[in-house]
Scaffold this motif. Structure first.
Motif, short mmCIF file in Angstrom:
data_model
loop_
_atom_site.label_atom_id
_atom_site.label_comp_id
_atom_site.label_asym_id
_atom_site.label_seq_id
_atom_site.Cartn_x
_atom_site.Cartn_y
_atom_site.Cartn_z
N UNK A 139 6.55 -2.87 -6.94
CA UNK A 139 6.15 -3.93 -6.02
C UNK A 139 7.29 -4.29 -5.07
N UNK A 140 8.51 -4.34 -5.60
CA UNK A 140 9.69 -4.66 -4.77
C UNK A 140 9.86 -3.62 -3.66
N UNK A 141 9.73 -2.34 -3.99
CA UNK A 141 9.86 -1.29 -2.98
C UNK A 141 8.74 -1.40 -1.94
N UNK A 142 7.54 -1.68 -2.39
CA UNK A 142 6.41 -1.83 -1.46
C UNK A 142 6.62 -3.04 -0.55
N UNK A 143 7.14 -4.13 -1.09
CA UNK A 143 7.41 -5.33 -0.29
C UNK A 143 8.46 -5.09 0.78
#
Length: 77
Positions: A27-31
């Motif tokens: 999720x952090x990478x996608x954000x």
């Protein structure tokens, strides 16, 4: 499959996906904008080859080699 850590400075690639079982990390990478279809220009590597600066979505982002190994990409001809 090619991951972002294998791409040379000056090359442009497109994100194909994230390889990560930890949902929080994914999720952090996608954000940060690393979603499928995003165009990335590899700008520079740190002197010790532990960090890579990329350009995407009108900003520069510096990532560790550990994170770069999680990002599947496709080279643009």
């Amino acid at each position: 499959m090619i991951t972002l850590d294998k791409i040379d400075v000056g090359e442009t690639v497109i994100v194909n996906g994230i390889i990560e079982s930890n949902k929080k990390v994914k999720r952090h990478l996608l954000e940060m904008g690393l979603i499928k279809g995003t165009k990335i220009l590899v700008k520079k590597k740190s002197p010790n080859n532990q960090l890579l600066t990329i350009y995407l979505r009108d900003y520069n982002l510096t990532l560790s080699m550990e994170d770069l190994r999680r990002i599947k990409v496709e080279k643009i001809n």
